[in-house]
Design a protein around this motif. Sequence first.
Motif, PDB file in Angstrom:
ATOM      1  N   UNK A  73     113.351  66.127 104.778  1.00  0.00           N
ATOM      2  CA  UNK A  73     112.797  65.822 106.108  1.00  0.00           C
ATOM      3  C   UNK A  73     111.807  64.662 106.020  1.00  0.00           C
ATOM      4  N   UNK A  74     111.025  64.660 104.947  1.00  0.00           N
ATOM      5  CA  UNK A  74     110.067  63.542 104.765  1.00  0.00           C
ATOM      6  C   UNK A  74     110.824  62.220 104.688  1.00  0.00           C
ATOM      7  N   UNK A  75     111.901  62.220 103.899  1.00  0.00           N
ATOM      8  CA  UNK A  75     112.690  61.003 103.701  1.00  0.00           C
ATOM      9  C   UNK A  75     113.233  60.503 105.041  1.00  0.00           C
ATOM     10  N   UNK A  76     113.715  61.430 105.877  1.00  0.00           N
ATOM     11  CA  UNK A  76     114.250  61.068 107.198  1.00  0.00           C
ATOM     12  C   UNK A  76     113.153  60.485 108.088  1.00  0.00           C
ATOM     13  N   UNK A  77     111.978  61.120 108.067  1.00  0.00           N
ATOM     14  CA  UNK A  77     110.882  60.672 108.941  1.00  0.00           C
ATOM     15  C   UNK A  77     110.256  59.373 108.448  1.00  0.00           C
ATOM     16  N   UNK A  78     110.430  59.095 107.127  1.00  0.00           N
ATOM     17  CA  UNK A  78     109.883  57.856 106.556  1.00  0.00           C
ATOM     18  C   UNK A  78     110.813  56.672 106.853  1.00  0.00           C
ATOM     19  N   UNK A  79     112.084  56.945 107.102  1.00  0.00           N
ATOM     20  CA  UNK A  79     113.109  55.909 107.231  1.00  0.00           C
ATOM     21  C   UNK A  79     112.721  54.777 108.203  1.00  0.00           C
ATOM     22  N   UNK A  80     112.293  55.109 109.433  1.00  0.00           N
ATOM     23  CA  UNK A  80     111.969  54.035 110.402  1.00  0.00           C
ATOM     24  C   UNK A  80     110.886  53.076 109.909  1.00  0.00           C
ATOM     25  N   UNK A  81     110.074  53.509 108.963  1.00  0.00           N
ATOM     26  CA  UNK A  81     108.965  52.655 108.516  1.00  0.00           C
ATOM     27  C   UNK A  81     109.405  51.665 107.455  1.00  0.00           C
ATOM     28  N   UNK A  82     110.674  51.817 106.965  1.00  0.00           N
ATOM     29  CA  UNK A  82     111.232  50.869 105.981  1.00  0.00           C
ATOM     30  C   UNK A  82     110.272  50.645 104.812  1.00  0.00           C
ATOM     31  N   UNK A  83     109.830  51.762 104.240  1.00  0.00           N
ATOM     32  CA  UNK A  83     108.837  51.675 103.148  1.00  0.00           C
ATOM     33  C   UNK A  83     109.520  51.444 101.807  1.00  0.00           C
ATOM     34  N   UNK A  84     108.777  50.891 100.848  1.00  0.00           N
ATOM     35  CA  UNK A  84     109.268  50.765  99.471  1.00  0.00           C
ATOM     36  C   UNK A  84     109.126  52.124  98.793  1.00  0.00           C
ATOM     37  N   UNK A  85     109.722  52.263  97.620  1.00  0.00           N
ATOM     38  CA  UNK A  85     109.578  53.511  96.844  1.00  0.00           C
ATOM     39  C   UNK A  85     108.109  53.771  96.559  1.00  0.00           C
ATOM     40  N   UNK A  86     107.387  52.722  96.191  1.00  0.00           N
ATOM     41  CA  UNK A  86     105.956  52.879  95.872  1.00  0.00           C
ATOM     42  C   UNK A  86     105.180  53.350  97.097  1.00  0.00           C
ATOM     43  N   UNK A  87     105.531  52.817  98.285  1.00  0.00           N
ATOM     44  CA  UNK A  87     104.854  53.252  99.529  1.00  0.00           C
ATOM     45  C   UNK A  87     105.137  54.729  99.804  1.00  0.00           C
ATOM     46  N   UNK A  88     106.367  55.169  99.568  1.00  0.00           N
ATOM     47  CA  UNK A  88     106.720  56.579  99.806  1.00  0.00           C
ATOM     48  C   UNK A  88     105.926  57.459  98.857  1.00  0.00           C
ATOM     49  N   UNK A  89     105.835  57.052  97.602  1.00  0.00           N
ATOM     50  CA  UNK A  89     105.073  57.842  96.619  1.00  0.00           C
ATOM     51  C   UNK A  89     103.587  57.858  96.980  1.00  0.00           C
ATOM     52  N   UNK A  90     103.078  56.733  97.447  1.00  0.00           N
ATOM     53  CA  UNK A  90     101.671  56.681  97.875  1.00  0.00           C
ATOM     54  C   UNK A  90     101.454  57.595  99.083  1.00  0.00           C
ATOM     55  N   UNK A  91     102.451  57.668  99.963  1.00  0.00           N
ATOM     56  CA  UNK A  91     102.353  58.523 101.152  1.00  0.00           C
ATOM     57  C   UNK A  91     102.366  59.997 100.781  1.00  0.00           C
ATOM     58  N   UNK A  92     103.220  60.379  99.850  1.00  0.00           N
ATOM     59  CA  UNK A  92     103.272  61.781  99.399  1.00  0.00           C
ATOM     60  C   UNK A  92     102.016  62.153  98.608  1.00  0.00           C
ATOM     61  N   UNK A  93     101.495  61.202  97.852  1.00  0.00           N
ATOM     62  CA  UNK A  93     100.235  61.445  97.139  1.00  0.00           C
ATOM     63  C   UNK A  93      99.111  61.653  98.147  1.00  0.00           C
ATOM     64  N   UNK A  94      99.152  60.855  99.228  1.00  0.00           N
ATOM     65  CA  UNK A  94      98.133  60.983 100.277  1.00  0.00           C
ATOM     66  C   UNK A  94      98.253  62.326 100.973  1.00  0.00           C
ATOM     67  N   UNK A  95      99.483  62.825 101.141  1.00  0.00           N
ATOM     68  CA  UNK A  95      99.658  64.141 101.776  1.00  0.00           C
ATOM     69  C   UNK A  95      98.998  65.218 100.920  1.00  0.00           C
ATOM     70  N   UNK A  96      99.180  65.141  99.621  1.00  0.00           N
ATOM     71  CA  UNK A  96      98.530  66.116  98.730  1.00  0.00           C
ATOM     72  C   UNK A  96      97.015  66.008  98.837  1.00  0.00           C
ATOM     73  N   UNK A  97      96.489  64.796  98.738  1.00  0.00           N
ATOM     74  CA  UNK A  97      95.033  64.597  98.789  1.00  0.00           C
ATOM     75  C   UNK A  97      94.471  64.991 100.146  1.00  0.00           C
TER      76      UNK A  97
END
Length: 381
Positions: free
Chosen positions: A256-280
């Motif tokens: 679901x995260x991957x689907x919701x991230x799609x419109x933002x056209x993020x890089x792999x690093x941006x997705x990982x930074x976003x998931x790290x931010x969710x944890x923090x």
Amino acid sequence: MRVMGLISGTSVDGIDVALVEITGCQRDLTVEFVTGATYPYPSELRSQILQVCSGTPLSLAELAQLDDAIARTFAQAVMTLQQSSQPADLIGSHGQTVFHRPPQSTQLGYSLQLGRGELIAHLTGITTVSNFRVGDIAAGGHGAPLVPILDAYLLRHPQYHRCIQNIGGIGNVTYLPKLNSTPILGWDTGPGNTLLDLAVQYFSQGTQSYDKDGAWAATGTPCLPLVEQWLQQDFFQQPPPKSTGRELFGWDYWQRCLTELEPYKLSAADVLATLTELTAASIYHSYCQFLPQLPDEILLCGGGSHNRYLKYRLQTLFNPIPVFSTSELGLNADFKEAITFAVLAYWRWLGIPGNLPSVTGAVSEVLLGEIHTVFTPNVIP
Ligand SMILES: Nc1ncnc2c1ncn2[C@@H]1O[C@H](COP(=O)(O)OP(=O)(O)OP(=O)(O)O)[C@@H](O)[C@H]1O
Ligand SMILES: CC(=O)N[C@H]1[C@@H]2OC[C@@H](O2)[C@@H](O)[C@@H]1O[C@H](C)C(=O)O
């Protein structure tokens, strides 16, 4: 008494084994860490476990096979560690969680850890305590987190309010108000590394299993609007007591995260930074929402405590509250959970309750664990 604690957690990254020397009685204990090791599962067994944790249906015959395989692997871990250490008098084995259902309104919770203690006792010849969560669940509790009672014995401070934050596959906090003040609190904060690990495996085409030191995420930029949107989800808004697992923060959540991230056209690093931010951010917001006050210190443990980028994000959110590792206080951040189940086994053997109703929501203190005693016939000299 020499007690060996074993656990494999929601990351399924290996069996943590800790040998401790416990002296004292009742609640006045001294726990000395003697040695520890982490033994990876055979890759086929790890894959089977991860499939079951992601909800793949399992027949009873397959369940029996998996239970035996996990128990044998845990027993082998005991015997391997004992090749280079003194034999243990008692084993506390958490086993491997493959299913966890928190209690809901009138429905009791349910938690299944495989690797049954009776087989470990038989294979090792050592009395084994296992199945720690069901007693608390029968009393209406979540059966998790159980580590807070140990955090209280090992890390409570006379002047400072402390939070002990485990960042394993799932994150969980223990709130330790300074000695002799308000009750100890604790709950699961949400995803620790589960989503991050799934994302790294996806973006690396399986060549990497986790983001070592957070180095990949550190090169990206988090999508903060999405993190704020995800934090509105029920779990993050639910007041304690609360517990979770891969049933929520597992494969389907990652998709679901991957689907919701799609419109933002993020890089792999941006997705990982976003998931790290969710944890923090999930950790930060749960402290702000559910603690009587923010702590004076935050101590990290679990594998995620080695993630430098995650630690940097937590320190930024919590500034000026210091964020550091339990290892800096001499308590090994990687083996605290295994040590916990050694002490819980010791308390069970003494007939002392091991749960904290102020954490799990149980209606009372209960004995945690089932004792599988090894029968040694009296040999008449
Ligand atoms: N050097 C590191 N840098 C970044 N992350 C790390 C590092 N070492 C371990 N990890 C993360 O920690 C995870 C394992 O942590 P841990 O062993 O505490 O999990 P667990 O005990 O299985 O989980 P839980 O506490 O939820 O049961 C790995 O899957 C990885 O994501
Ligand atoms: C059902 C289960 O295994 N829960 C784990 C999981 O992993 C971290 C967090 O969720 C914690 O609540 C718990 O384990 C630790 C050892 C605990 O019970 O304190």
